[in-house]
Design a protein around this motif. Structure first.
Motif, short mmCIF file in Angstrom:
data_model
loop_
_atom_site.label_atom_id
_atom_site.label_comp_id
_atom_site.label_asym_id
_atom_site.label_seq_id
_atom_site.Cartn_x
_atom_site.Cartn_y
_atom_site.Cartn_z
N MET A 124 33.71 118.50 15.00
CA MET A 124 32.65 118.29 15.96
C MET A 124 33.17 118.47 17.37
SD MET A 124 30.48 114.81 16.66
CE MET A 124 31.96 114.03 17.32
N SER A 125 32.48 119.22 18.18
CA SER A 125 32.90 119.44 19.56
C SER A 125 32.36 118.35 20.46
CB SER A 125 32.38 120.80 20.04
OG SER A 125 32.61 120.96 21.42
N LEU A 126 33.16 117.98 21.44
CA LEU A 126 32.72 117.00 22.42
C LEU A 126 32.24 117.68 23.69
CD1 LEU A 126 35.41 114.21 22.10
CD2 LEU A 126 33.06 114.13 21.31
N SER A 127 31.90 118.96 23.59
CA SER A 127 31.46 119.69 24.78
C SER A 127 30.06 119.26 25.19
CB SER A 127 31.48 121.20 24.49
OG SER A 127 30.96 121.91 25.58
N CYS A 128 29.91 118.90 26.45
CA CYS A 128 28.60 118.53 27.01
C CYS A 128 28.39 119.27 28.32
CB CYS A 128 28.54 117.02 27.25
SG CYS A 128 28.75 116.01 25.80
N ASN A 129 28.66 120.57 28.31
CA ASN A 129 28.74 121.30 29.57
C ASN A 129 27.46 122.04 29.95
OD1 ASN A 129 31.40 120.53 29.88
ND2 ASN A 129 32.18 122.26 28.71
N CYS A 131 34.01 103.45 19.21
CA CYS A 131 33.48 102.08 19.28
C CYS A 131 32.16 101.97 18.54
CB CYS A 131 33.29 101.65 20.73
SG CYS A 131 34.81 101.39 21.65
N TYR A 132 31.26 102.90 18.80
CA TYR A 132 29.94 102.83 18.18
C TYR A 132 30.01 103.12 16.69
CZ TYR A 132 24.86 102.94 18.04
OH TYR A 132 23.55 102.67 17.76
N PHE A 133 30.95 103.96 16.29
CA PHE A 133 31.16 104.22 14.87
C PHE A 133 31.49 102.92 14.13
CE2 PHE A 133 34.24 104.90 11.45
CZ PHE A 133 33.52 105.72 10.60
N LEU A 134 32.41 102.14 14.69
CA LEU A 134 32.79 100.89 14.05
C LEU A 134 31.64 99.88 14.08
CD1 LEU A 134 36.48 100.41 15.25
CD2 LEU A 134 35.67 101.16 13.02
N ALA A 135 30.86 99.90 15.17
CA ALA A 135 29.69 99.01 15.24
C ALA A 135 28.72 99.31 14.11
CB ALA A 135 29.00 99.15 16.60
N CYS A 136 28.42 100.59 13.93
CA CYS A 136 27.49 100.99 12.87
C CYS A 136 28.06 100.72 11.49
CB CYS A 136 27.14 102.47 13.02
SG CYS A 136 26.23 102.87 14.52
N LEU A 137 29.35 100.94 11.33
CA LEU A 137 30.00 100.70 10.04
C LEU A 137 29.90 99.22 9.67
CD1 LEU A 137 31.62 102.49 8.00
CD2 LEU A 137 33.69 101.55 9.05
N ASP A 138 30.22 98.35 10.63
CA ASP A 138 30.20 96.92 10.37
C ASP A 138 28.78 96.38 10.21
OD1 ASP A 138 32.92 96.86 10.48
OD2 ASP A 138 33.05 96.13 12.54
N PRO A 179 24.82 108.16 12.24
CA PRO A 179 24.79 108.89 10.96
C PRO A 179 26.18 109.24 10.44
CG PRO A 179 24.04 110.30 12.76
CD PRO A 179 24.11 108.91 13.30
N VAL A 180 27.16 109.48 11.34
CA VAL A 180 28.51 109.78 10.87
C VAL A 180 29.08 108.58 10.11
CG1 VAL A 180 30.89 110.20 11.60
CG2 VAL A 180 29.03 111.53 12.60
N SER A 181 28.78 107.36 10.59
CA SER A 181 29.24 106.17 9.88
C SER A 181 28.60 106.10 8.49
CB SER A 181 28.90 104.90 10.67
OG SER A 181 27.51 104.64 10.67
N GLY A 182 27.37 106.63 8.38
CA GLY A 182 26.74 106.68 7.06
C GLY A 182 27.40 107.70 6.15
N GLY A 203 21.56 113.81 9.65
CA GLY A 203 21.21 113.09 10.87
C GLY A 203 22.14 113.43 12.02
N ALA A 204 23.45 113.53 11.73
CA ALA A 204 24.42 113.89 12.76
C ALA A 204 24.14 115.28 13.31
CB ALA A 204 25.84 113.81 12.20
#
Length: 446
Positions: free
Chosen positions: A1-6, A34-41, A160-163, A296-297
């Motif tokens: 997955m690219s983190l490009s937001c240009n 951080c949000y990945f772990l939040a969704c996972l938990d 969705p990645v956490s899913g 979803g991702a």
């Protein structure tokens, strides 16, 4: 997955693009983890449920209330947490939230009765309260309007990645560690998946800066560039009081409520829906759960990119919400036919998350100043009550009717309502253009 937001409608400047490539890794990547772990938990309860019910004697109604009660604590402490954020700083706020929710998620391994189940789920909500709006408000310090939808999509893609990762991971932990040192597999799952949040809280303390002007790793020129990017003209609410009396904020919040009801259906009931289609093997359920979340991702990424490209939010959020409702209805009516039901739930999940990611680019168009932290929290607080009502309604309806269908049809209706509410949200720029066209028709036509 690219983190490009240009993507920027005004064209690319090499110095600005270079700066944002650094920010994407320095800020977005940290928030994504951080949000990945939040969704996972938050979501791992959906697979643990299939075993906890047998071990603890939890009914569908008890599970539904327990899944939803998380959001009672979340809602009660959401706004206070975010009103403190500008004073305390993002670094301390996010670190504190990570450590406390990680400890509580880990403590879920000690659940041995219905009251302790309810209590720990409630406390998990209390300690996570404020994280999502804090994260979204924090993004407004670094990303301007032209880049906001894609930045939000990249971070929220963790849901969705956490899913995708969480289903197979939880299934593997539960089946592999069952009985090790006398603990059930679901107990090991809460321990293994909760502890990393505690450690990440310490990392965030040292890595994140509260604002660009306190970031030692930015030059003075880079700070000036960010200031020019993030202080574009917008509606200005300098206090929480002015935000709280704005009717548009409540319209946005009700649309979000409907979206959250749909997404919570996937978060808390997807394994149960798959099981209702005749799949009984835990690993198969985990693997099938990957497909909708992976879609979803993809939906979030494509919707965010398209929304920034065309600088349009309403239709990019409303149309996917409507399609999600229709596909959820198809998935519900076709339960028993795994192929059709899974395909429909996959498309529905793709559209829900597409709508969700673009939605969170809207509040920043209506809110600026320190009051924006409270405003975003207020929207999230009202909307997040949907995450309490959704599993509670479905759990109660399933216990009464013996089928998931009744509760799922309610969620279908809410997604359709949400789509129409989203269309009613007019951006300040659009309203200004309409007013200008009315006053100066010859100057603005053609």
């Amino acid at each position: 997955m690219s983190l490009s937001c240009n993507t920027s409608p005004s064209g690319k400047r090499p110095d600005l693009e270079k700066l944002y490539r650094r920010l994407n890794w320095r800020v977005l990547l940290v928030l994504l983890v951080c949000y990945f772990l939040a969704c996972l938990d938050r979501q791992n309860i959906s697979l643990a449920k299939l075993y906890m019910q047998a071990d603890l004697g939890l009914s569908e109604a008890v599970y539904g209330l327990g899944a939803g009660i998380f959001f009672v604590g979340y809602v009660l402490f959401e706004v206070p947490s975010n009103l403190l954020l500008p004073k305390v700083g993002a670094r301390k706020t996010i670190s504190r939230i990570l450590v406390l929710w990680g400890a509580t998620s880990t403590a879920m391994m000690f659940v041995n009765s219905v009251p302790t189940f309810y209590f720990l789920r409630f406390m998990l909500g209390v300690f996570e309260a404020g994280f999502a709006p804090a994260m979204l408000f924090y993004l407004t310090y670094w990303y301007g309007k032209a880049r906001m939808a894609m930045a939000v999509a990249v971070v929220l893609m963790a849901g969705p990645v956490s899913g995708v990762v969480g289903g197979p991971l939880a299934a593997w932990i539960i089946t592999t560690f069952e009985g090790v040192h006398g603990l059930a597999g679901w107990q090991w799952m809460f321990l293994i998946e909760g502890a990393p949040s505690i450690m990440l809280g310490g990392i965030v303390w040292f890595v994140l800066a509260d604002r660009p002007d306190t970031a030692a790793w930015l030059s003075s020129k880079e700070r000036e560039l960010l200031t020019a990017e993030t202080q574009a003209p917008s509606v200005s609410h300098v206090s929480f009081k002015s935000v709280a009396v704005n009717p548009r904020i409540y319209l946005i919040a009700m649309a979000y409520f409907c979206l959250i009801c749909g997404i919570s259906t996937i978060n808390f009931w997807l394994p149960s829906i798959i099981k209702a289609n005749g799949v009984t093997d835990m690993m198969q359920i985990g693997l099938y759960s990957m497909l909708p979340n992976l879609a979803g991702a993809v939906g979030m990424f494509l919707a965010g990119r398209s929304s920034d490209r065309y600088q349009e939010r309403r239709w990019h959020s409303a149309v996917p919400a409507l399609i999600a409702g229709v596909c959820l209805a198809v998935a519900t009516t076709s339960v028993g036919d795994l192929k059709v039901s899974l395909l429909a739930i996959t498309i529905s999940t793709l559209m829900m998350y597409a709508s969700y990611s673009v939605f969170w680019a809207m509040p920043s168009e209506h809110l600026k100043g320190e009051g924006a932290a409270g405003g975003i929290a207020l929207i999230n607080t009202i909307g997040t009550t949907g995450a309490f009502f959704s599993p509670t309604i479905i759990g109660w309806a399933t216990s009464v009717s013996g089928s998931l269908n009744a509760g799922l049809y309610v969620m279908v209706g809410l997604l359709v309502v949400g789509a129409f509410l989203l269309l009613m949200i007019k951006t300040p720029d659009r309203e200004a253009a309409i007013a200008l066209k009315t006053i100066y028709p010859r100057r603005t036509n053609g």
